[in-house]
Design a protein around this motif. Sequence first.
Motif: not given
Length: 553
Positions: A70-84
């Motif tokens: 779940s933490m890896r999924k959150l990491q991917r989602e955060m990078k996708k939602d906020y490209p910076f």
Amino acid sequence: MKSKSWIYFLLLGIITFSFIIFLRIYLENEDKSFRLLFKNIMETQAMEVSRAYSQWDDMYNAVSKQDHESMRKLQREMKKDYPFIVDVTFESANPPNGFYSIRSEGTFLIVEYKIFDSFGERFLPDKRASIRIDVGPILRNFEIHNIRITTAKSNLVRDLAYGLRYERLLTISEIPIIMSFVLLLLIAITVVYEMYVRRELDIESTLNKALNSVIQLSQDMLRGSVKPSYQLILEKAIEIIPGAQAGSVLVKDGDRYKFSACVGYNFEELKKVWFLPEELAQSMDPKVKIITHLQGFDSEKLKDERFQILDKYGRVNEIKAMLSVPIIVNNEIAAFLNIDNFEKVHTFNDFSVRIATLFATQIGVVFERLKLEEELLKQKDMLEFLSTRDALTQLPNRRALEIEAERMMNLAKREGKNICVVYVDLLRFKIVNDSFGHRVGDYLLRVISERLQKVVRKSDFVARIGGDEFVFLLYDCKEYLQFVERTLQEIEKDIIWESHVFKVSANFGIAIYPHDGIDFGDLLIKADMAMYYAKNSGKSYHLASQLSIDNIE
């Protein structure tokens, strides 16, 4: 002439020194505005990420249970939602005191977040989320291209915020400003030189008058003691340009140029006339022009009633010569200043053109400066607006709710009115969000937000305060139960997403000012408690005033 040469060099030195001082003040003001803008941008972005991730059960449960998938999924989602976002880590360390803290690391920003549950009631005392931010994409997203974040040590490198340092680069948009000042400096040198070469008192007197008038007008407009207007500029131009007897100003409006001011003509009639660029007698040449035989030109270009108006009220058959002066703002001809003479075809000479060019250049610089200040003010207003808006639904956020509640309660106190605080929590939304993902969940929230805005009156207010929770402020509410029923009907209408049909509902909690309290924070808590009572009791709504009775039962 040689005996007076020191005056020339002294005047040249004063102008150059003034230019350097003005440019330095301009750059310092630009830097100050940018540092404030940058800090506001970063605080807004950091809070947005906090609201989107670190204040939800998804991150709270994943980190507390050390659910690495779940933490890896959150990491991917955060990078996708906020490209910076360059990197996301979950650390075993003390969280920040507030929602987040910001610091620098090289050319990156490190934002550390406290991890809350969705209700904001609990947080992880020994864990925190940490993100590494590349500032570059954020600056480019806000159209800031003249800043380079660096760790170099140089006199040109300055402190920014949070420990970052930056170097300011020259932008294309600033080149015209600098070139305009350089051009003004060169023109001033030429004018001063002509004063001593020609040694004619009438030319020297006229030139001094022109310079003083233009500088004074510019200073008055920049200081705000005189409101910038084309009528004022035209009157000042007629006063200082030799041979001027009347005049007009054509201002760009979309793809046309329209009369915006005149002296010596019937403005009420002339303002009905407009020109396309190809219909202008002076064409789109950025140089000052002397135009004669104006009547013949207009009759060839204009075949409709516009020429009749010009012929009757514009005195085109009387004009012997017209001095057309383009006013250039940001490399574009924003207006034409037309100076007319009714007596001689050769009234305007090189000296008139020189004064007109000086006048137009200075006014163009002033307008560029005013336009820049206007754009900075718009950016400030936009940041202020964004700070009170929910990024997803564009509804007012909690901060805006608290501001409006204070204003509304002060008004209600003066007028002896009541206010209903209606707390709304969506039913079955979490199921949809968990089953179909944030993309569908976000769509449902936007649709429901649009519906909530439809049910309020002009005197009412609705805000999203987090997750799937909303709050209404109903001024002078007398039929709040009917309002709840109407709102519930709107919420329960089908929501279609591709081939899926979703139906959500809601629970309502109602607290009334001043019956249930006079402090907004207390009213909000009571409305929240009433809403939870309704949810736990299987009811659509509940009144805060009945909470004590229900609890006894």
